[in-house]
Design a protein around this motif. Sequence first.
Motif, PDB file in Angstrom:
ATOM      1  N   ASP A 143       0.855  -1.449  -0.105  1.00 31.07           N
ATOM      2  CA  ASP A 143      -0.030  -0.054   0.013  1.00 31.07           C
ATOM      3  C   ASP A 143       0.696   1.278   0.094  1.00 31.07           C
ATOM      4  OD1 ASP A 143      -2.194  -1.465  -0.185  1.00 31.07           O
ATOM      5  OD2 ASP A 143      -2.910  -1.042   2.228  1.00 31.07           O
ATOM      6  N   TRP A 147       0.795   4.014  -2.931  1.00 29.50           N
ATOM      7  CA  TRP A 147       0.395   5.364  -2.581  1.00 29.50           C
ATOM      8  C   TRP A 147       1.700   6.233  -3.272  1.00 29.50           C
ATOM      9  CZ3 TRP A 147       3.268   8.066   1.797  1.00 29.50           C
ATOM     10  CH2 TRP A 147       3.123   9.241   1.892  1.00 29.50           C
ATOM     11  N   GLU A 250      -9.570   3.860  -1.494  1.00 30.70           N
ATOM     12  CA  GLU A 250      -8.156   3.965  -2.033  1.00 30.70           C
ATOM     13  C   GLU A 250      -7.297   5.148  -1.157  1.00 30.70           C
ATOM     14  OE1 GLU A 250      -6.221   1.933  -3.511  1.00 30.70           O
ATOM     15  OE2 GLU A 250      -7.876   0.854  -4.458  1.00 30.70           O
ATOM     16  N   LYS A 251      -8.259   6.016  -1.179  1.00 31.13           N
ATOM     17  CA  LYS A 251      -7.580   7.380  -0.300  1.00 31.13           C
ATOM     18  C   LYS A 251      -7.605   7.121   1.090  1.00 31.13           C
ATOM     19  CE  LYS A 251      -8.630  11.825  -2.352  1.00 31.13           C
ATOM     20  NZ  LYS A 251      -9.769  12.183  -2.979  1.00 31.13           N
ATOM     21  N   TYR A 254      -4.663   5.090   1.730  1.00 28.80           N
ATOM     22  CA  TYR A 254      -3.221   5.632   1.802  1.00 28.80           C
ATOM     23  C   TYR A 254      -3.051   6.643   2.832  1.00 28.80           C
ATOM     24  CZ  TYR A 254      -3.354   4.235  -2.792  1.00 28.80           C
ATOM     25  OH  TYR A 254      -3.187   3.254  -3.973  1.00 28.80           O
TER      26      TYR A 254
END
Length: 504
Positions: A143, A147, A250-251, A254
């Motif tokens: 991840d 990112w 996804e945000k 991150y």
Amino acid sequence: MANSEYEYVKREFEFESRLPPSNWIVVRIDGCHFHRFSKIHTFEKPNDESALRLMNACATSMLEKFPDIVFAYGVSDEYSFVFREETEFYQRRESKILSLCVSYFTSMYVMKWKDFFPNKELKEPPYFDGRVVCYPNLKTIRDYLAWRQVDCHINNQYNTCFWLLVKSGKTEKEAQQALKGTFSKDKNELLLQQFQINYDDELAMFRKGSCVYRDKDLSFGKSISTFSEKLVTTLKKCSINLTGVSGREEKCRYEYVKKFDINHRIPPCNWTVVSINANQFEQFSLTHSFDKPNDETALRLMNASASLMLELFPDIVFGYGFSNEYSFVFQEKTELYQRQESLILSSCTSCFTSFYMMKWKDFFPNKDLVEPPHFEAELLCYPKQKIVCDYLSSRQAECHTSNQYNTCFWMLVKSGKSENEAHQILKGTLSKDKNELLFQQFQLNYNNEPAMFRKGSCTYRQKVEEYVEVEGSENITRERWDVIVEHVDLGMEFWRKRPYILSR
Ligand code: GTP
Ligand code: MG
């Protein structure tokens, strides 16, 4: 010289922070002020292929030098290095790992510059800051890299549009306005409609960044470890290529990744010392045939680099160095990098490395720099001014002890004794015995040796008055602070006479 009265400084104030076991260690470095650096060196916009290839070459050298780095990912002026989770590199000591990585990368960047820019002179020292982040498992590492790659995609797509608009005649402001609020697909559309460019046809290095790792099929690293294999296969399988992803999920992922980034800050009202010393210096001095026990030119190069540090960092108020080490004292209220330890430590080490290399030719015009000098460092923190002074005195005591020993040792060796015999002769001797030995056997008065060798070097600012001629009226005097280097005793007397140094 008794060192015992300063021993408490080391005993009570030096800690070695070790990174937790069974975590993947990531060192991420980032070019300092590369906006300016790229402008000065007229990098192409938005991507300079040579500059990126230079970064990749440095990253490759990092994997060659440090076997425990299993993967590296780079974009723009940043590079992330992943150490295998069980690494025992420097017993996982954070400051050693960080400073060494950043310094070695800097060294390679300067060394390799001319290979990638044969017609461009390096006008300013490049330097990097760095941080260390630990990730407990493969998923978080993946991840993390994703990112960074998403960041690469977002920035590159924006910059590609931005610079095409500017090159087509828009002002920077207009280009910004045109892109405000656009989504990824809008930008692709813009590129296609206005410039007949298919974004996917742009160089993969620009769009996806660069990955460096050892491959079984390549000669580079035949014995790929199971650790790196695990990471590389996982990354290949999942492909860290997440171009186009912009969902809420996804945000969140991150944001989660960012939580592992713990920035330690120096407590307020504490004095910070960054102590830098050369790594594998024995080998380096041999390769460059430095004089033993002291190479005057090499020491002057250290002093010149230290002086430049004081010029560049106004918050460094004092430097003390001998042999292959230099300590820099920051004023107690410094707000450099909001007092974040890793950024201060790494940028100082990197900058010192860069200065040392860029000044090399001035001091050794007839000697090529054939091996990359690299430094490691630690950050020390002292709550009282008195302890800072005691720390510096302890370094000076160390300078005295080691220089006196080495002077005797090399005189004995040069007179025909083997190194072993010389060690035996000096075993258990006191300071006065050594002075006696030098005098009796070699008619050498130790106190007549150059002060720079015996006392080390102090670097600080001194006020000077400057006469300025003014046309048509009387000349005026102006005050200026110059950086000077002295070789003197760092006792009470020194600080009493120069109170302004530490209490500016
Ligand atoms: P700090 O990292 O905070 O010291 O600032 P910085 O100026 O280095 O900016 P940052 O790291 O946020 O961004 C990197 C900057 O480097 C970009 O904004 C560009 O200005 C510059 N840069 C990096 N790669 C290239 C390149 O290939 N071409 C050009 N022209 N500029 C580049
Ligand atoms: Mg940068």
